[in-house]
Design a protein around this motif. Structure first.
Motif, PDB file in Angstrom:
ATOM      1  N   VAL A  26      -8.396   8.915   6.612  1.00 43.88           N
ATOM      2  CA  VAL A  26      -8.895   7.642   7.139  1.00 43.88           C
ATOM      3  C   VAL A  26     -10.343   7.403   6.715  1.00 43.88           C
ATOM      4  O   VAL A  26     -10.688   6.340   6.212  1.00 43.88           O
ATOM      5  CB  VAL A  26      -8.756   7.626   8.675  1.00 43.88           C
ATOM      6  N   ILE A  27     -11.208   8.401   6.896  1.00 43.34           N
ATOM      7  CA  ILE A  27     -12.621   8.202   6.566  1.00 43.34           C
ATOM      8  C   ILE A  27     -12.812   7.957   5.071  1.00 43.34           C
ATOM      9  O   ILE A  27     -13.637   7.125   4.669  1.00 43.34           O
ATOM     10  CB  ILE A  27     -13.483   9.400   7.054  1.00 43.34           C
ATOM     11  N   ASP A  28     -12.059   8.654   4.226  1.00 38.45           N
ATOM     12  CA  ASP A  28     -12.190   8.448   2.780  1.00 38.45           C
ATOM     13  C   ASP A  28     -11.676   7.070   2.372  1.00 38.45           C
ATOM     14  O   ASP A  28     -12.221   6.447   1.448  1.00 38.45           O
ATOM     15  CB  ASP A  28     -11.439   9.540   2.013  1.00 38.45           C
ATOM     16  N   ALA A  29     -10.645   6.581   3.062  1.00 37.50           N
ATOM     17  CA  ALA A  29     -10.149   5.230   2.780  1.00 37.50           C
ATOM     18  C   ALA A  29     -11.220   4.183   3.105  1.00 37.50           C
ATOM     19  O   ALA A  29     -11.429   3.233   2.345  1.00 37.50           O
ATOM     20  CB  ALA A  29      -8.876   4.954   3.580  1.00 37.50           C
ATOM     21  N   VAL A  30     -11.913   4.373   4.214  1.00 38.63           N
ATOM     22  CA  VAL A  30     -12.964   3.428   4.604  1.00 38.63           C
ATOM     23  C   VAL A  30     -14.159   3.533   3.660  1.00 38.63           C
ATOM     24  O   VAL A  30     -14.770   2.524   3.298  1.00 38.63           O
ATOM     25  CB  VAL A  30     -13.384   3.657   6.067  1.00 38.63           C
ATOM     26  N   LEU A  31     -14.485   4.738   3.227  1.00 38.19           N
ATOM     27  CA  LEU A  31     -15.598   4.932   2.294  1.00 38.19           C
ATOM     28  C   LEU A  31     -15.393   4.182   0.984  1.00 38.19           C
ATOM     29  O   LEU A  31     -16.368   3.808   0.318  1.00 38.19           O
ATOM     30  CB  LEU A  31     -15.794   6.426   2.006  1.00 38.19           C
ATOM     31  N   LEU A  32     -14.142   3.941   0.616  1.00 41.29           N
ATOM     32  CA  LEU A  32     -13.869   3.164  -0.596  1.00 41.29           C
ATOM     33  C   LEU A  32     -14.523   1.786  -0.526  1.00 41.29           C
ATOM     34  O   LEU A  32     -14.856   1.193  -1.556  1.00 41.29           O
ATOM     35  CB  LEU A  32     -12.361   3.017  -0.814  1.00 41.29           C
ATOM     36  N   GLY A  33     -14.697   1.285   0.688  1.00 40.99           N
ATOM     37  CA  GLY A  33     -15.341  -0.014   0.856  1.00 40.99           C
ATOM     38  C   GLY A  33     -16.797  -0.025   0.437  1.00 40.99           C
ATOM     39  O   GLY A  33     -17.358  -1.088   0.151  1.00 40.99           O
ATOM     40  N   THR A  34     -17.426   1.150   0.389  1.00 41.40           N
ATOM     41  CA  THR A  34     -18.836   1.213  -0.010  1.00 41.40           C
ATOM     42  C   THR A  34     -19.014   1.295  -1.521  1.00 41.40           C
ATOM     43  O   THR A  34     -20.124   1.087  -2.022  1.00 41.40           O
ATOM     44  CB  THR A  34     -19.537   2.447   0.619  1.00 41.40           C
ATOM     45  N   ILE A  42       0.836  -1.200   0.000  1.00 40.49           N
ATOM     46  CA  ILE A  42       0.000   0.000   0.000  1.00 40.49           C
ATOM     47  C   ILE A  42       0.873   1.253   0.000  1.00 40.49           C
ATOM     48  O   ILE A  42       1.889   1.327   0.693  1.00 40.49           O
ATOM     49  CB  ILE A  42      -0.923  -0.006   1.245  1.00 40.49           C
ATOM     50  N   ASP A  43       0.480   2.244  -0.792  1.00 39.29           N
ATOM     51  CA  ASP A  43       1.179   3.527  -0.834  1.00 39.29           C
ATOM     52  C   ASP A  43       0.655   4.403   0.302  1.00 39.29           C
ATOM     53  O   ASP A  43      -0.390   5.055   0.182  1.00 39.29           O
ATOM     54  CB  ASP A  43       0.933   4.206  -2.191  1.00 39.29           C
ATOM     55  N   TRP A  44       1.380   4.423   1.405  1.00 42.35           N
ATOM     56  CA  TRP A  44       0.920   5.161   2.582  1.00 42.35           C
ATOM     57  C   TRP A  44       1.117   6.666   2.441  1.00 42.35           C
ATOM     58  O   TRP A  44       0.659   7.439   3.290  1.00 42.35           O
ATOM     59  CB  TRP A  44       1.621   4.640   3.830  1.00 42.35           C
ATOM     60  N   ASP A  45       1.787   7.107   1.380  1.00 41.94           N
ATOM     61  CA  ASP A  45       1.951   8.548   1.132  1.00 41.94           C
ATOM     62  C   ASP A  45       0.798   9.112   0.312  1.00 41.94           C
ATOM     63  O   ASP A  45       0.719  10.324   0.104  1.00 41.94           O
ATOM     64  CB  ASP A  45       3.273   8.816   0.390  1.00 41.94           C
ATOM     65  N   PHE A  46      -0.085   8.245  -0.159  1.00 39.37           N
ATOM     66  CA  PHE A  46      -1.216   8.707  -0.953  1.00 39.37           C
ATOM     67  C   PHE A  46      -2.064   9.663  -0.106  1.00 39.37           C
ATOM     68  O   PHE A  46      -2.390   9.362   1.040  1.00 39.37           O
ATOM     69  CB  PHE A  46      -2.065   7.518  -1.408  1.00 39.37           C
ATOM     70  N   PRO A  47      -2.425  10.838  -0.660  1.00 41.50           N
ATOM     71  CA  PRO A  47      -3.131  11.853   0.148  1.00 41.50           C
ATOM     72  C   PRO A  47      -4.611  11.534   0.331  1.00 41.50           C
ATOM     73  O   PRO A  47      -5.484  12.109  -0.310  1.00 41.50           O
ATOM     74  CB  PRO A  47      -2.945  13.127  -0.678  1.00 41.50           C
ATOM     75  N   ILE A  48      -4.885  10.612   1.236  1.00 43.63           N
ATOM     76  CA  ILE A  48      -6.267  10.236   1.528  1.00 43.63           C
ATOM     77  C   ILE A  48      -6.439  10.134   3.030  1.00 43.63           C
ATOM     78  O   ILE A  48      -5.543   9.677   3.750  1.00 43.63           O
ATOM     79  CB  ILE A  48      -6.632   8.899   0.834  1.00 43.63           C
ATOM     80  N   PHE A  63      -9.761   9.012  14.712  1.00 44.55           N
ATOM     81  CA  PHE A  63      -8.691   9.307  13.752  1.00 44.55           C
ATOM     82  C   PHE A  63      -9.238   9.550  12.342  1.00 44.55           C
ATOM     83  O   PHE A  63      -8.478   9.572  11.380  1.00 44.55           O
ATOM     84  CB  PHE A  63      -7.697   8.144  13.699  1.00 44.55           C
ATOM     85  N   SER A  64     -10.545   9.756  12.206  1.00 46.22           N
ATOM     86  CA  SER A  64     -11.180   9.770  10.884  1.00 46.22           C
ATOM     87  C   SER A  64     -10.627  10.827   9.937  1.00 46.22           C
ATOM     88  O   SER A  64     -10.634  10.635   8.717  1.00 46.22           O
ATOM     89  CB  SER A  64     -12.700   9.948  11.026  1.00 46.22           C
ATOM     90  N   LYS A  65     -10.126  11.946  10.475  1.00 46.06           N
ATOM     91  CA  LYS A  65      -9.635  13.035   9.617  1.00 46.06           C
ATOM     92  C   LYS A  65      -8.128  12.959   9.355  1.00 46.06           C
ATOM     93  O   LYS A  65      -7.581  13.776   8.610  1.00 46.06           O
ATOM     94  CB  LYS A  65      -9.976  14.397  10.251  1.00 46.06           C
ATOM     95  N   ARG A  66      -7.466  11.990   9.958  1.00 37.59           N
ATOM     96  CA  ARG A  66      -6.011  11.855   9.764  1.00 37.59           C
ATOM     97  C   ARG A  66      -5.694  11.332   8.362  1.00 37.59           C
ATOM     98  O   ARG A  66      -6.468  10.593   7.764  1.00 37.59           O
ATOM     99  CB  ARG A  66      -5.423  10.873  10.781  1.00 37.59           C
ATOM    100  N   GLN A  67      -4.512  11.690   7.883  1.00 41.77           N
ATOM    101  CA  GLN A  67      -4.002  11.092   6.645  1.00 41.77           C
ATOM    102  C   GLN A  67      -3.467   9.708   7.002  1.00 41.77           C
ATOM    103  O   GLN A  67      -2.856   9.529   8.068  1.00 41.77           O
ATOM    104  CB  GLN A  67      -2.899  11.970   6.049  1.00 41.77           C
ATOM    105  N   ILE A  68      -3.706   8.709   6.155  1.00 39.95           N
ATOM    106  CA  ILE A  68      -3.387   7.334   6.540  1.00 39.95           C
ATOM    107  C   ILE A  68      -1.901   7.130   6.830  1.00 39.95           C
ATOM    108  O   ILE A  68      -1.539   6.279   7.629  1.00 39.95           O
ATOM    109  CB  ILE A  68      -3.864   6.318   5.477  1.00 39.95           C
ATOM    110  N   GLY A  69      -1.040   7.924   6.193  1.00 37.50           N
ATOM    111  CA  GLY A  69       0.399   7.778   6.424  1.00 37.50           C
ATOM    112  C   GLY A  69       0.849   8.241   7.791  1.00 37.50           C
ATOM    113  O   GLY A  69       1.970   7.952   8.216  1.00 37.50           O
ATOM    114  N   GLU A  70      -0.011   8.972   8.517  1.00 42.16           N
ATOM    115  CA  GLU A  70       0.336   9.478   9.846  1.00 42.16           C
ATOM    116  C   GLU A  70       0.090   8.441  10.944  1.00 42.16           C
ATOM    117  O   GLU A  70       0.433   8.665  12.096  1.00 42.16           O
ATOM    118  CB  GLU A  70      -0.495  10.732  10.162  1.00 42.16           C
ATOM    119  N   LEU A  71      -0.499   7.315  10.578  1.00 41.47           N
ATOM    120  CA  LEU A  71      -0.883   6.311  11.567  1.00 41.47           C
ATOM    121  C   LEU A  71       0.230   5.305  11.818  1.00 41.47           C
ATOM    122  O   LEU A  71       1.112   5.110  10.985  1.00 41.47           O
ATOM    123  CB  LEU A  71      -2.130   5.569  11.083  1.00 41.47           C
TER     124      LEU A  71
END
Length: 248
Positions: A93-101, A85-91, A131-139
């Motif tokens: 947490v909430i938008d990453a989870v929304l991809l599941g829908t 996974i590209d953790w630098d991708f600017p997305i 953490f919903s507003k965090r960028q995934i690479g910050e986790l």
């Protein structure tokens, strides 16, 4: 357990002319939590990706609930290895989870308020709502894995495929993840996990697929976790065998 969720028939996969998976055939019933185990280089991730048609197969077939993979995509959730996974991708947490829908959205439709509420519920389930507003690479690694499990939950799938989900995660995240996977199985879902820590196999899984390019064993943990069966896969790695408490 329930009806047949997944069947594999005579699956062969090769890389650059070298056979990586040789003639694997098995079937898994719904409601099972299944671990794919075996030594390094055994083809565990290759088997998982071949099941999902993410890499080419030389021959063989895979069916989900009696249908081809291409006809059952919406019923399948996949959590890749963190290293894929590209953790630098600017997305966020909430938008990453929304991809599941997205698999359930109509063409050109964006997630609704209801979808966003569901995504938040999935984040809450894995303990990541705050953490919903965090960028995934910050986790942290464990937090990232929880987010991708939340994305899989958001898809409301029937089969879940996870590739090494416990690598690089903290103890708390691992406990959270395995508890959720067990709950999915109790709901009749089917979960297949590539796993390397055999010391936890008995606590985590209903069934094991033991692989070393070909299928060495498949069945309940008690059936597969026998010295002669494990020994055939690990080919005399005695120090390793002692480490996991198997005496040859």
């Amino acid at each position: 357990m329930g009806s047949e969720a997944l069947s594999i028939n005579n699956l062969h996969v090769s890389y650059h002319g070298n056979e990586a998976i040789k003639g694997v055939s098995l079937s898994i019933n719904s409601g099972n939590l299944v671990g794919i185990i075996g030594p390094n280089g055994a083809g565990k991730s290759t088997l998982l990706k071949a099941m999902l048609n993410l890499i080419p197969r030389d021959k063989g077939s895979v069916k989900v609930m009696g249908k081809a993979i291409k006809d059952t995509r919406k019923q399948i959730a996949y959590v890749p290895q963190r290293s894929d996974i590209d953790w630098d991708f600017p997305i966020t947490v909430i938008d990453a989870v929304l991809l599941g829908t997205y698999p359930h959205l109509k063409l050109f439709r964006r997630p609704s308020k209801k979808d966003k509420k569901w995504a938040i519920q999935c984040l809450d389930k894995v303990g990541m709502k705050e953490f919903s507003k965090r960028q995934i690479g910050e986790l942290s690694g464990g937090q990232q894995q929880r987010v991708f499990l939340a994305r899989a939950l958001a898809q409301q799938a029937d089969l879940f495929f996870l590739d090494e989900p416990f690598v690089g995660v903290d103890v708390s995240s691992e406990e959270t993840i395995i508890q959720i996977l067990k709950e999915l199985c109790q709901q009749g879902k089917t979960v297949i996990v590539v796993h390397h820590d055999l010391s936890k196999a008995n606590d985590y899984f209903h069934q094991l697929i033991l692989l070393n390019k070909e299928l060495i064993g498949f069945g309940s943990v008690d059936e597969v976790f026998q010295p002669e069966v494990i020994g055939r896969a690990y080919q005399g790695q005695f120090a390793f065998m002692n480490e996991i408490g198997v005496t040859l």
